[in-house]
Design an enzyme around this catalytic site. Structure first.
Site, PDB file in Angstrom:
ATOM      1  N   TYR A  44      10.705 -66.836 -28.212  1.00 23.58           N
ATOM      2  CA  TYR A  44       9.580 -65.945 -27.916  1.00 23.58           C
ATOM      3  C   TYR A  44       9.955 -64.952 -26.821  1.00 23.58           C
ATOM      4  O   TYR A  44       9.706 -63.750 -26.930  1.00 23.58           O
ATOM      5  CB  TYR A  44       8.368 -66.772 -27.487  1.00 23.58           C
ATOM      6  CG  TYR A  44       7.154 -65.945 -27.152  1.00 23.58           C
ATOM      7  CD1 TYR A  44       6.480 -65.237 -28.142  1.00 23.58           C
ATOM      8  CD2 TYR A  44       6.672 -65.881 -25.838  1.00 23.58           C
ATOM      9  CE1 TYR A  44       5.360 -64.472 -27.834  1.00 23.58           C
ATOM     10  CE2 TYR A  44       5.552 -65.128 -25.531  1.00 23.58           C
ATOM     11  CZ  TYR A  44       4.903 -64.427 -26.530  1.00 23.58           C
ATOM     12  OH  TYR A  44       3.787 -63.672 -26.220  1.00 23.58           O
ATOM     13  N   SER A  56       5.042 -59.242 -23.201  1.00 21.48           N
ATOM     14  CA  SER A  56       4.438 -60.405 -22.557  1.00 21.48           C
ATOM     15  C   SER A  56       5.237 -60.797 -21.327  1.00 21.48           C
ATOM     16  O   SER A  56       6.445 -60.527 -21.247  1.00 21.48           O
ATOM     17  CB  SER A  56       4.408 -61.586 -23.529  1.00 21.48           C
ATOM     18  OG  SER A  56       4.069 -62.791 -22.875  1.00 21.48           O
TER      19      SER A  56
END
Length: 318
Positions: free
Chosen positions: A189, A163
């Site tokens: 994350y 990501s």
């Protein structure tokens, strides 16, 4: 005699169906994790439509079976066979069971499942921080366990869904599990998504002699996905308002699966390994997060970081 056609190229708006068009995967076998929702479903659809037999590796097998049944009713004649396997990436025993149950070669492994930004620190039963455990360690254990099956295939491909969130943090090797620094859902994350990219670099280095390629990707900004199921949406709104979170233009789920499918099956990337892609093309490097809505940080492709992460991950899954 007609001139040879130039290789097809795809961009940000390409869909998985467009990328897979003309590709024949009959006789190939694939595993897609997190295949009961979002881009995982569309990745399965595209690979099966091209003829691959696809295993949906999912935490909730009942939900996976419903997805498989729906896809089977929608896929064209001659599509590949769909099966469902139980896989909870936070539970090492289910990863080991999935690996033990696998027989024969594996041509395509798409590490697609993930969790994003739970507001509170959560640890797995073996003490690992949840995002790092699910997004990286579980997938690392799965790929390592399936390595013999990948090596037995002719030119297997491993795809790691990362990501742009990797720009929030490198892998902090001295405190992977937030035992010393305050927990933050976004740096956590980011660390896990950096780890996904570094896994591809490490696998490319170690598994090249087995004919295996490994690449990472950013699928895009896709609203219709269960990835955000643990997120505090007010926190996200506050984060965006503060200017800390920049997002690229939105994509549909079909567009979001395109880069995964490209790396999993397209002849246009044959032999390419250890790279990071977005919008169906190799990403450009970026040197700072501020204002970035695309690109890859150098630390996410650094071979020394990849080697350290590989050794650390091996120690964790022993």
């Amino acid at each position: 005699m007609s001139a040879p056609q130039a290789p097809r190229t795809f961009g940000a708006t390409a869909t998985a169906a467009e990328v897979i068009d003309g590709v024949d995967l009959h006789g190939r076998r694939a595993v897609v994790t997190g295949a009961s929702s979002g881009i995982g479903v569309e990745t399965v659809r595209a690979l099966a439509a091209a003829g691959a037999d696809v295993t949906l590796a999912v935490r909730d097998t009942e939900a996976g079976a419903k997805v498989a049944a729906r896809l089977e009713s929608e896929l064209p004649h001659g599509a590949g066979k769909l099966t469902v396997g139980q896989l909870d990436l936070a539970d090492r025993s289910t990863v080991a069971a999935f690996v033990a149950a696998w027989n024969g070669p594996l041509d395509i492994l798409v590490n697609n499942a993930g969790v994003m930004a739970p507001p509170q620190l959560v640890r797995t039963p073996d003490g690992r921080e949840l995002q790092f455990a699910v997004n990286h360690l579980g997938h690392f254990a799965l790929a390592a366990g399936l390595h013999p099956a990948l090596a037995a295939a002719d030119g297997a491909r491993v795809v790691a869904v990362s990501s742009i969130g990797h720009l929030f943090s490198p892998v902090v090797f001295d405190d992977l599990d937030y035992r010393f620094r305050p927990y933050d859902p976004w740096t956590s994350y980011g660390q896990s998504k950096t780890a996904n990219a570094l896994f591809a670099v490490g696998a490319a280095e170690r598994w090249a002699d087995d004919g295996i390629t490994a690449n990472a990707l950013m699928p895009g900004n896709i609203a219709d996905t269960s990835l955000a199921r643990h997120m505090d949406m007010q926190q996200v709104a506050d984060f965006m308002a503060s200017g800390e979170l920049a997002l690229p233009p939105g994509k549909t789920v079909e567009q979001g699966a395109a880069t995964s499918v490209l790396l999993a099956a397209s002849p246009t990337v044959e032999g390419i390994t250890g790279r990071y892609y977005e919008d169906c093309a190799e990403a450009e490097p970026v040197t700072e997060r501020a204002g970035a809505v695309a690109g890859v940080a150098p630390y996410a492709l650094d071979p020394d970081n990849a080697a350290r992460l590989w050794a650390t991950s091996e120690a964790f899954i022993r």
